[in-house]
Enzyme design. Structure first.
Site, short mmCIF file in Angstrom:
data_model
loop_
_atom_site.label_atom_id
_atom_site.label_comp_id
_atom_site.label_asym_id
_atom_site.label_seq_id
_atom_site.Cartn_x
_atom_site.Cartn_y
_atom_site.Cartn_z
N GLU A 1 9.75 15.11 15.79
CA GLU A 1 10.34 15.04 14.31
C GLU A 1 9.24 16.40 13.66
O GLU A 1 8.19 16.18 13.68
CB GLU A 1 10.51 13.65 13.47
CG GLU A 1 11.00 13.42 12.54
CD GLU A 1 10.85 11.99 11.79
OE1 GLU A 1 9.18 11.60 12.30
OE2 GLU A 1 11.14 11.81 11.40
N CYS B 1 13.27 10.56 6.93
CA CYS B 1 13.66 10.50 8.27
C CYS B 1 14.78 10.10 9.22
O CYS B 1 15.32 10.43 10.17
CB CYS B 1 12.73 8.94 7.95
SG CYS B 1 13.88 8.02 6.87
N GLU C 1 10.23 0.77 10.43
CA GLU C 1 11.22 1.80 9.70
C GLU C 1 10.84 2.69 10.46
O GLU C 1 9.49 3.62 9.54
CB GLU C 1 11.73 1.79 8.40
CG GLU C 1 12.48 0.83 7.88
CD GLU C 1 14.03 0.84 8.03
OE1 GLU C 1 14.43 1.60 8.63
OE2 GLU C 1 14.49 -0.55 8.17
N LYS D 1 0.83 -1.51 -0.05
CA LYS D 1 0.16 0.59 -0.26
C LYS D 1 1.11 1.36 -0.05
O LYS D 1 1.42 1.44 0.74
CB LYS D 1 -1.26 -0.03 1.45
CG LYS D 1 -1.91 0.96 1.05
CD LYS D 1 -2.38 1.18 2.55
CE LYS D 1 -2.02 2.67 3.29
NZ LYS D 1 -1.86 3.87 2.08
P1 NAP Z 1 2.61 7.73 8.56
O1 NAP Z 1 0.84 8.06 8.78
O2 NAP Z 1 2.41 6.29 9.47
O3 NAP Z 1 2.31 6.60 7.30
C1 NAP Z 1 2.79 6.06 6.45
C2 NAP Z 1 1.67 4.91 5.89
O4 NAP Z 1 1.02 4.32 6.84
C3 NAP Z 1 0.86 5.53 4.95
O5 NAP Z 1 0.58 4.26 3.87
C4 NAP Z 1 -0.46 5.54 5.98
O6 NAP Z 1 -1.22 5.46 4.93
C5 NAP Z 1 -0.04 4.36 6.59
N1 NAP Z 1 -1.25 4.19 8.13
C6 NAP Z 1 -1.48 4.84 8.67
N2 NAP Z 1 -2.13 4.78 9.60
C7 NAP Z 1 -2.64 3.05 9.47
C8 NAP Z 1 -2.79 2.07 10.50
N3 NAP Z 1 -3.77 2.61 11.80
N4 NAP Z 1 -2.35 0.57 9.85
C9 NAP Z 1 -1.11 0.64 9.24
N5 NAP Z 1 -1.42 1.79 8.13
C10 NAP Z 1 -0.96 2.72 8.77
O7 NAP Z 1 3.94 8.10 8.07
P2 NAP Z 1 3.85 9.46 7.21
O8 NAP Z 1 3.44 10.40 8.17
O9 NAP Z 1 2.74 9.31 5.75
O10 NAP Z 1 5.59 9.70 6.79
C11 NAP Z 1 6.78 10.38 7.93
C12 NAP Z 1 6.79 9.54 8.99
O11 NAP Z 1 7.85 7.94 8.31
C13 NAP Z 1 8.00 10.27 9.22
O12 NAP Z 1 8.17 9.77 10.61
C14 NAP Z 1 9.12 9.97 9.11
O13 NAP Z 1 10.48 9.94 9.34
C15 NAP Z 1 8.45 8.37 8.54
N6 NAP Z 1 9.87 7.64 7.93
C16 NAP Z 1 10.56 7.00 8.61
C17 NAP Z 1 11.88 5.91 7.04
C18 NAP Z 1 12.84 4.69 7.66
O14 NAP Z 1 13.16 4.35 6.81
N7 NAP Z 1 12.80 5.00 8.99
C19 NAP Z 1 11.41 6.38 5.69
C20 NAP Z 1 10.73 7.49 5.27
C21 NAP Z 1 9.89 8.03 6.66
P3 NAP Z 1 -1.98 7.13 4.72
O15 NAP Z 1 -0.95 7.43 4.12
O16 NAP Z 1 -2.64 6.83 3.41
O17 NAP Z 1 -2.69 7.40 5.80
#
Ligand code: NAP
Ligand code: MG
Length: 479
Positions: A387, A290, A256, A182
């Protein structure tokens, strides 16, 4: 008199991409209508609606998992590693051939500058598929066995849409798993183009399934009983919810999550390079990274000089049209993310830190935030702890290496760090004491498929990339 040095934009043409008015789900090798609702994806630089995309329901996720299971049992897990490698090499080559199309589409849907999608994201995506293609027939030398897990459910964020897809899909397929992936709600288009590439590569139906949607779709993947492995990249909050959801099941998980990296500049560092590294560390990809170097720790004796040079450099950053080849900083990915960045920045000011933003003109439509730096930040400030995930840098100072280590490690995260110094011995001693999965020295934000990436503490567990990246998709030596 007109200025002969007046700025002339150099926009990349978007004619190469063919964005359809609506997209279905990619299940069992075909695009199918979803049984649920649809949502819109927009260009964050203009707020233009790009397409309607299906929102996968529980039933759609179930169909995707069933297709992945069939493909796993009947085809993919039975195929030799050398045969699987042929498909992965083919996919890698098609990604290179269609690189410009992928880069333009990524910049349109995500808002990142074309020079980054073209020169970083897409080449690294192809490199990832090439790299893991090379492992597919050598798994017995991986140290993790050569037995796949089965069906992997993979959920990725919006900051590096296609790159995160590659980090997930390439190792999973190389190891003999099939996947249901997804993409993030705001950036589904390159994953759907990748689905077309799977068709073009004649990948057997069901090996890769792409289900678009929001958090609910992600939840349906995580809780599906026939998913053997959950791989997630995203926020620490959702990561924790996923860890709770799979606790007590047989599912294997890799997470991650977020970061709050320290970028540490010593007084003997080559300052011109360090300034470029600071800029790259926090303004690359609008700071939606990230492992962004969002906390600058600068040695007190050079702090004034570093700040002066940094501001001078920041004033030259070009913020604007992501498709302009000269753009350094593109659009913030969504209105929601922009609101978060604004809120935390306002809190930084209210907490007493001093705010400075580059004097740049921001476009009137779309989501924009000027490159910003906060000085006078203390460790207790929220802008030093949380963050921000945007183009905002918090600056702290230190006197001794021990103080730098203490401050750098004073965070719930532990994904990455940077060290800038002329002394090799200091680099080694700092790297040993920094609690971070990746430590860069005299550089920052360098990615290579051969190098494992992942975090300590609240930054998650498991590694992606390199030989270590195979571990999350294999059953281990004993099985
Ligand atoms: P997010 O809200 O956690 O979303 C990540 C993914 O999970 C999206 O596809 C999201 O869908 C989905 N999602 C949301 N709620 C969920 C649930 N309850 N169960 C399963 N999936 C769910 O994060 P984001 O705002 O998109 O991304 C930013 C974050 O990602 C930052 O904190 C960043 O540090 C972290 N990040 C980490 C890495 C790494 O390698 N460590 C790399 C990149 C980003 P939707 O987007 O459709 O809501
Ligand atoms: Mg979008």
């Amino acid at each position: 008199m007109s200025n002969i040095f007046e700025y002339a934009p150099a926009p990349e043409s978007r004619a190469i991409v063919d964005i359809k008015p609506s997209y279905g789900l990619f299940i069992d090798g075909e695009f199918v209508d979803g049984t649920g609702k649809a949502f819109k994806t927009i260009n964050p630089a203009t707020e233009e609606v790009l397409a309607e995309v299906a929102e996968a329901s529980d039933a759609d996720v179930d169909a995707a998992v069933k297709a992945a299971r069939r493909a796993y049992t009947r085809v993919w897990s039975r195929m030799s590693g050398a045969e699987r490698a042929k498909y992965l090499y083919r996919i890698a080559r098609i990604i290179q051939e269609r690189g410009r199309e992928l880069a333009v589409l990524e910049s349109i849907d995500n808002g990142k500058p074309i020079k980054e999608s073209r020169d970083v994201d897409i080449p690294v995506v192809a490199a990832h598929f090439f790299y893991y293609a090379g492992w597919a027939d050598k798994l017995e030398h991986s140290g993790y066995g050569s037995t796949p897990l089965g069906v992997a459910g993979q959920i990725i964020p919006w900051n590096f849409p296609l790159l995160m897809l590659a980090w997930k899909i390439a190792p999973a397929l190389a190891c003999g798993n099939t996947v249901v992936l997804k993409p993030a709600e705001t950036t589904p288009l390159t994953a759907l183009l990748f689905a077309e590439i799977c068709q073009q590569a004649d990948l057997p139906p069901g090996v890769v399934n792409i289900v678009t949607g929001a958090g609910e779709t992600g939840r349906a993947i995580v809780s599906h009983p026939d998913v053997d492995k959950v791989a997630f990249t995203g926020s620490t909050d959702v990561g924790k919810a996923i860890a709770r959801a799979v606790a007590g099941t047989d599912k294997k998980v890799t997470l991650e999550l977020g970061g709050k990296a320290a970028n540490i500049v010593f007084d003997d560092a080559p300052l011109d390079q360090a300034i470029e590294g600071i800029v790259n560390g926090i303004f690359f990809n609008q700071g939606h990274v990230c492992c962004a170097g969002s906390r600058l720790l600068v040695q007190e004796s050079v702090a004034d000089e570093v700040m002066e040079r940094l501001k001078r450099r920041m004033a030259t950053l070009r913020v604007g049209d992501p498709l302009d080849k000269n753009t350094d900083v593109g659009a913030i990915n969504s209105a929601e993310q922009l609101a978060k960045i604004r809120e935390l920045s306002d809190i930084g000011e209210a907490e007493g830190a001093e705010r400075w933003s580059a004097p740049c003109e921001l476009p009137s439509n779309g989501y924009w935030f000027a490159p910003t730096v906060f000085t006078g930040v203390s460790q207790a400030h929220r802008i030093a702890r949380e963050e921000i995930f945007g183009p905002v840098l918090s600056v702290l100072t230190f006197r001794t290496p021990s103080e730098a280590i203490e401050k750098a490690n004073n965070t719930p995260f532990g994904l990455s760090a940077g060290v800038w110094t002329d002394k090799g011995s200091r680099i080694l001693s700092m790297a040993n004491r920094l609690r971070a999965g990746v430590v860069w020295a005299n550089t920052f934000n360098k990615f290579d498929p051969t190098s494992p990436f992942g975090g300590y503490k609240e930054s998650g567990y498991g590694r992606e990339g390199g030989r270590h990246g195979l571990e999350g998709y294999l059953k281990g030596e004993d099985s």
